[in-house]
Motif scaffolding. Structure first.
Motif, PDB file in Angstrom:
ATOM      1  N   LYS A 133       0.804  -1.200  -0.068  1.00 22.10           N
ATOM      2  CA  LYS A 133      -0.056  -0.034   0.267  1.00 22.10           C
ATOM      3  C   LYS A 133       0.912   1.250  -0.071  1.00 22.10           C
ATOM      4  O   LYS A 133       0.732   2.362  -0.864  1.00 22.10           O
ATOM      5  CB  LYS A 133      -0.961   0.051   1.292  1.00 22.10           C
ATOM      6  N   ALA A 136       2.752   1.716  -3.374  1.00 21.98           N
ATOM      7  CA  ALA A 136       1.568   2.362  -4.480  1.00 21.98           C
ATOM      8  C   ALA A 136       1.243   3.670  -4.182  1.00 21.98           C
ATOM      9  O   ALA A 136       1.405   4.498  -5.170  1.00 21.98           O
ATOM     10  CB  ALA A 136       0.268   1.447  -4.290  1.00 21.98           C
ATOM     11  N   GLN A 137       1.145   4.060  -2.879  1.00 22.97           N
ATOM     12  CA  GLN A 137       1.061   5.584  -2.483  1.00 22.97           C
ATOM     13  C   GLN A 137       2.160   6.358  -2.899  1.00 22.97           C
ATOM     14  O   GLN A 137       2.008   7.412  -3.610  1.00 22.97           O
ATOM     15  CB  GLN A 137       0.639   5.602  -1.005  1.00 22.97           C
ATOM     16  N   ALA A 166      -4.114   2.542  -4.503  1.00 24.97           N
ATOM     17  CA  ALA A 166      -3.451   2.760  -3.127  1.00 24.97           C
ATOM     18  C   ALA A 166      -4.816   2.986  -2.366  1.00 24.97           C
ATOM     19  O   ALA A 166      -4.566   2.405  -1.170  1.00 24.97           O
ATOM     20  CB  ALA A 166      -2.667   3.983  -3.068  1.00 24.97           C
ATOM     21  N   THR A 170      -5.503   0.601   0.894  1.00 21.38           N
ATOM     22  CA  THR A 170      -5.660   1.301   2.283  1.00 21.38           C
ATOM     23  C   THR A 170      -6.966   0.733   2.837  1.00 21.38           C
ATOM     24  O   THR A 170      -6.691   0.452   3.873  1.00 21.38           O
ATOM     25  CB  THR A 170      -5.858   2.891   1.914  1.00 21.38           C
TER      26      THR A 170
END
Length: 193
Positions: A133, A136-137, A166, A170
């Motif tokens: 996560k 990706a963020q 993301a 999340t």
């Protein structure tokens, strides 16, 4: 408060936050848009790199500390939140996605704090899902800050696709951590499924 190289890198990440914000509030003409975006992107990439580097060095140099373990995720959440707020204001991403990501970070931080207080922090330790996560963020925010075409790709379009990925990761990771914490929550609150 201990001070070592990993903690110094974490403090640098925190100091990068006002610099990132100031870049977007400089008077018109001081820095052309493309240069501003490039500097912001490089600053954010440097911060993202120190996120990995400080943890690596803390383990490698045996310089882990409870203060460092506290400060590192705070720095991560602050720079991500600041970047997302800037990107929403610049209309490069959606406020809903920013609210999902920032809301999750606050929720899981509070959950981890509570779990540590009751001696059950291992239940909500960082998982591989959380690391995916975060990756990706960080990649999505980097592309959205840069905004210019990159190797023939539309970085805004790709960044927005990745930021929604993301956001889904999340929510998934939040569910994962809440599920892991649920036995302690149920035991202490009398709640059941």
């Amino acid at each position: 408060m201990p001070f070592n190289l990993p903690i110094f890198l974490t403090w640098l990440r925190i100091l990068a936050i006002p610099l990132l914000v100031v870049l977007y509030y400089l008077p018109q003409g001081w820095l052309p848009g493309h240069e501003r975006d490039l500097f912001a992107t490089l600053l954010f990439m440097g911060a993202a790199f120190t996120d990995w580097l400080d943890g690596y060095l803390a383990r490698k140099l045996n310089q882990t500390s409870s203060f460092g373990a506290f400060l590192d995720p705070v720095a991560d959440k602050l720079i991500v939140a600041a970047a997302l707020i800037i990107l929403v204001e610049l209309d490069r991403t959606n406020a809903v996605v920013a609210a999902i990501i920032i809301g999750r970070e606050i929720t899981i931080s509070a959950l981890r704090e509570w779990m540590a207080k009751i001696g059950a922090s291992k239940n909500v330790a960082v998982s591989m899902l959380g690391k995916i996560k975060t990756t990706a963020q960080m990649l999505a925010i980097t592309l959205l800050l840069y905004r210019e075409p990159l190797l023939g790709w539309d970085s805004l379009q790709l960044g927005n696709l990745l930021i929604w990925v993301a956001a889904l990761l999340t929510l998934w990771s939040m569910g994962y951590y809440l599920h892991k914490a649920w036995p302690e929550i149920a035991k202490r609150t009398g709640a059941g499924l």
